[in-house]
Design a protein around this motif. Structure first.
Motif, PDB file in Angstrom:
ATOM      1  N   TYR A   1       0.827  -1.208   0.000  1.00 59.79           N
ATOM      2  CA  TYR A   1       0.000   0.000   0.000  1.00 59.79           C
ATOM      3  C   TYR A   1       0.859   1.255   0.000  1.00 59.79           C
ATOM      4  CZ  TYR A   1      -3.635   3.327   1.347  1.00 59.79           C
ATOM      5  OH  TYR A   1      -4.490   4.377   1.381  1.00 59.79           O
TER       6      TYR A   1
ATOM      7  N   LEU B   1       0.581   5.146   0.579  1.00 56.00           N
ATOM      8  CA  LEU B   1      -0.308   6.127   1.192  1.00 56.00           C
ATOM      9  C   LEU B   1      -0.594   7.261   0.216  1.00 56.00           C
ATOM     10  CD1 LEU B   1       1.438   6.330   4.674  1.00 56.00           C
ATOM     11  CD2 LEU B   1      -0.789   5.312   4.217  1.00 56.00           C
ATOM     12  N   PRO B   2      -1.814   7.777   0.198  1.00 52.11           N
ATOM     13  CA  PRO B   2      -2.102   8.931  -0.661  1.00 52.11           C
ATOM     14  C   PRO B   2      -1.320  10.154  -0.198  1.00 52.11           C
ATOM     15  CG  PRO B   2      -3.956   8.464   0.802  1.00 52.11           C
ATOM     16  CD  PRO B   2      -2.996   7.331   0.961  1.00 52.11           C
TER      17      PRO B   2
ATOM     18  N   ASN C   1      -2.182  13.078   0.428  1.00 51.49           N
ATOM     19  CA  ASN C   1      -2.838  13.908   1.447  1.00 51.49           C
ATOM     20  C   ASN C   1      -3.310  13.092   2.641  1.00 51.49           C
ATOM     21  OD1 ASN C   1      -4.852  12.512   0.099  1.00 51.49           O
ATOM     22  ND2 ASN C   1      -6.314  14.200   0.148  1.00 51.49           N
ATOM     23  N   TRP C   2      -2.604  11.996   2.972  1.00 50.92           N
ATOM     24  CA  TRP C   2      -3.086  11.149   4.059  1.00 50.92           C
ATOM     25  C   TRP C   2      -3.069  11.889   5.389  1.00 50.92           C
ATOM     26  CZ3 TRP C   2      -0.292   9.726   8.367  1.00 50.92           C
ATOM     27  CH2 TRP C   2       1.087   9.886   8.332  1.00 50.92           C
ATOM     28  N   ARG C   3      -2.134  12.821   5.619  1.00 51.12           N
ATOM     29  CA  ARG C   3      -2.105  13.577   6.873  1.00 51.12           C
ATOM     30  C   ARG C   3      -3.332  14.479   6.985  1.00 51.12           C
ATOM     31  NH1 ARG C   3       2.947  13.030   4.878  1.00 51.12           N
ATOM     32  NH2 ARG C   3       4.620  12.315   6.277  1.00 51.12           N
TER      33      ARG C   3
ATOM     34  N   ARG D   1      -6.216  13.934   5.520  1.00 53.10           N
ATOM     35  CA  ARG D   1      -7.371  13.061   5.742  1.00 53.10           C
ATOM     36  C   ARG D   1      -7.458  12.625   7.205  1.00 53.10           C
ATOM     37  NH1 ARG D   1      -7.747   8.753   0.693  1.00 53.10           N
ATOM     38  NH2 ARG D   1      -7.830  10.277  -1.006  1.00 53.10           N
ATOM     39  N   TRP D   2      -6.319  12.364   7.819  1.00 56.11           N
ATOM     40  CA  TRP D   2      -6.285  11.956   9.217  1.00 56.11           C
ATOM     41  C   TRP D   2      -6.866  13.041  10.120  1.00 56.11           C
ATOM     42  CZ3 TRP D   2      -5.541   7.555  11.797  1.00 56.11           C
ATOM     43  CH2 TRP D   2      -5.204   7.604  13.152  1.00 56.11           C
TER      44      TRP D   2
ATOM     45  N   ASP E   1       5.233   5.683   1.815  1.00 51.95           N
ATOM     46  CA  ASP E   1       4.818   7.079   1.713  1.00 51.95           C
ATOM     47  C   ASP E   1       5.801   7.777   0.781  1.00 51.95           C
ATOM     48  OD1 ASP E   1       3.881   9.621   1.928  1.00 51.95           O
ATOM     49  OD2 ASP E   1       4.249   9.851   4.069  1.00 51.95           O
TER      50      ASP E   1
END
Length: 558
Positions: A363, A365-366, A368-370, A372-373, A398
């Motif tokens: 996987y 991570l996208p 903008n995962w931060r 989204r979190w 990442d």
């Protein structure tokens, strides 16, 4: 007396002659034109005919050829090659109430009917033969061609051309409803006080078939008793949210049983293939649902929504007034497997996963995962509790250029981990531990990295933090506060590690070779401010040649 007798007889003959002349003239092109002009001049409607026919072999029927009828100054509502009017005794008191009306080879365009008006005629039976129907301005726009069928009785009302009480049976060669086309459509049912009952629905839909029965009450609530869709192959230009909007646009939709087999649905950024679905006893109202003793059973080949893709997903769940009991969820995802079971409770909007297993993921991570979190969760999801979780042989990547990282063969476990609270992601309680075979954090390679933590309302405590680097070992502990400022403390020590091991992590040193080091650091993980500017700390590095102690203030080495 003889004179009076002759006079009345002559008068009667003259009247009969006039009637015969009028009867003959009305069946000529001139008579049809005169009658059309008379109706158009005397009423708020316009009428056009090419011929009026009557045959004594069917004395109660009048045939109108090339019929056109509509509001004055507007396009016609009804155009037909032939209209058959069946006469009835009731016409002596209600001239526009016919025994039957048959429309053949024509078109009914309800877009041309003025709002809050009704067609002026009625019939004990309305028969359609090869008629096209257009209703583009309704809640669900409709176009139907090659329509055949009957409606009895037919008493149209303002904004309701079918009337309030009738039985009908209609077939259509093609029908497009709200942009979805269907062929060979059959509808049987009735209307009772604006309650629409479809006792039999059949159609060839999207290269598949649809059968079922349903009803709609006067308030617009739908109840689907049974609906079966087979081999559907549907493509649409709508997004997934827009595709589901018809469920939200009506007051409610109740489904007693819905079966879908081998369906393939596709939109611009979403798709589902080889879908088998059974849905029982559920009601939608806007964005909410209710159920008593309901269930959902679903499996598919693929499900894609944007960049999110599941392969071979399987979902089995029981629905109730209390919420959802997820008895089974499994899917292949990014070359791995996810399995879960648990429940969602309506009273506290909590998702509880009793078991969560993640294995073999690859996987990335996208970007903008931060962000989204940090986003607020939707209103229906207040908290997420993972009672027991395991992870095996996962690859997490990442590619964020400011601090990329990668963890290979990541394993872990967690117990009673509260991952969301009050609609906000986080690690709010519970314990977890993870380890990987190898990892890279911003171009610094580590071997066998490991972390163990436990959390409560006040803080997240990292009790174990270790990894091998070079020929040495890094070990540490840390705490993160749970308030908005997210205060961070970190203690890290290294034995026989490269002296510049912290260089790629924001603390450069000019030393080389192996070293022992000691780092003490404080900062803030506040989501609204950069970490670096909040960092204060001290670093001691000792090599075989020298020892150096450095201080950092506001993210800058002094």
């Amino acid at each position: 007396m003889k004179f009076l007798g002759k006079f009345f007889l002559s008068l009667l003959l003259l009247i009969l002659l006039a009637l015969v002349v009028l009867y003959v003239l009305l069946q000529t092109q001139w008579g049809a034109g005169w009658f059309s002009r008379w109706v158009s001049d005397k009423t708020a409607w316009h009428l056009s005919l090419s011929k009026i026919e009557h045959d004594f072999t069917s004395p109660s029927h009048i045939i109108l050829d090339d019929f056109s009828f509509g509001h004055d100054g507007q396009p016609a509502v009804l155009v037909a090659k032939r209209v058959d009017l069946g006469l009835a005794l009731v016409q002596f008191s209600d001239p526009l109430h016919f025994n039957s009306i048959e429309v053949r080879d024509g078109e009914i365009n309800l877009a041309n009917q003025a709002p809050d008006t009704t067609l002026p005629m009625q019939a004990n039976r309305l028969q359609l033969n090869n008629v096209r129907i257009e209703n583009p301005h309704s809640t669900m726009p409709m176009t139907a061609q090659r329509v055949n069928g009957g409606l009895l009785p037919w008493k149209p009302l303002p904004n309701d051309v079918l009337g309030s009480d009738a039985q009908f049976q209609i077939s259509a060669g093609t029908l497009t409803l709200d942009g979805v086309p269907a062929n060979n459509v059959l509808l049987q049912g009735s209307i009772k006080q604006r309650r629409l009952v479809l006792s039999n629905i059949g159609a060839d839909l999207a290269r598949g078939s649809m059968t079922g029965n349903a009803e709609r009450d006067a308030q617009g609530n739908w109840k689907i008793d049974q609906l079966r869709l087979n081999d559907i192959r549907l493509q649409t230009h709508q997004s997934l949210s827009d595709f589901l909007n018809p469920l939200r646009d009506v007051p409610s939709v109740s489904i007693n049983r819905l079966d879908m087999t081998d369906a393939r649905l596709q939109g611009p950024d979403w798709a589902v293939t080889d879908l088998d679905l059974t849905l029982k006893n559920v009601t939608w109202r806007g964005d909410d649902w209710q159920s008593e003793g309901g269930s959902i059973s679903m499996n598919a080949g693929n499900f894609i929504n944007g960049g999110f893709e599941l392969n071979d997903p399987i979902v089995n769940a029981d629905l109730s007034a209390q919420g959802i009991a997820l008895t089974q969820f499994s899917s292949r995802w990014v070359n791995g497997v996810i399995r879960a079971s648990g429940s969602w409770t309506r009273s506290d909007k909590r998702l509880t996963l009793d078991e969560l297993a993640i294995a073999g993921l690859e996987y990335t991570l996208p970007q903008n995962w931060r962000e989204r979190w940090q986003e607020t969760l939707p209103s229906w999801l207040d908290s997420v509790l993972v009672t027991r979780a395991t992870a095996n042989r996962n690859l997490i990547i990442d590619i964020n250029p400011t601090f990329p990282f990668q963890m290979t063969s990541l394993d872990g476990s967690a117990d009673n981990l509260l991952l969301a609270r009050q609609h906000q992601w986080g690690i709010w309680s519970g314990k977890a531990s993870f380890n990987a075979a190898e990892a890279t954090f911003n171009r610094t390679d580590l071997r066998h990295p490991s972390i163990a933590l436990n959390a409560n309302d006040q803080q997240i405590q990292v009790t174990e933090l270790s990894a091998f680097n070079g020929s040495g070992l890094l070990e540490g502990t840390a705490t993160v506060g749970q308030d908005v400022q997210r205060p961070l403390t970190l203690n890290l020590k290294g034995q026989a590690v490269p002296a510049n091991v912290l260089g790629n992590w924001g603390w450069p040193t000019q030393l080389s070779g192996n070293s022992n080091l000691q780092l003490q650091l404080k900062g803030s993980l506040n989501a609204s401010a950069p970490l670096r500017q909040s960092v204060d700390g001290t670093l001691s590095v000792t090599t075989d040649a020298q020892a150096v102690q450095q201080t950092m203030r506001g993210g800058q080495v002094q």
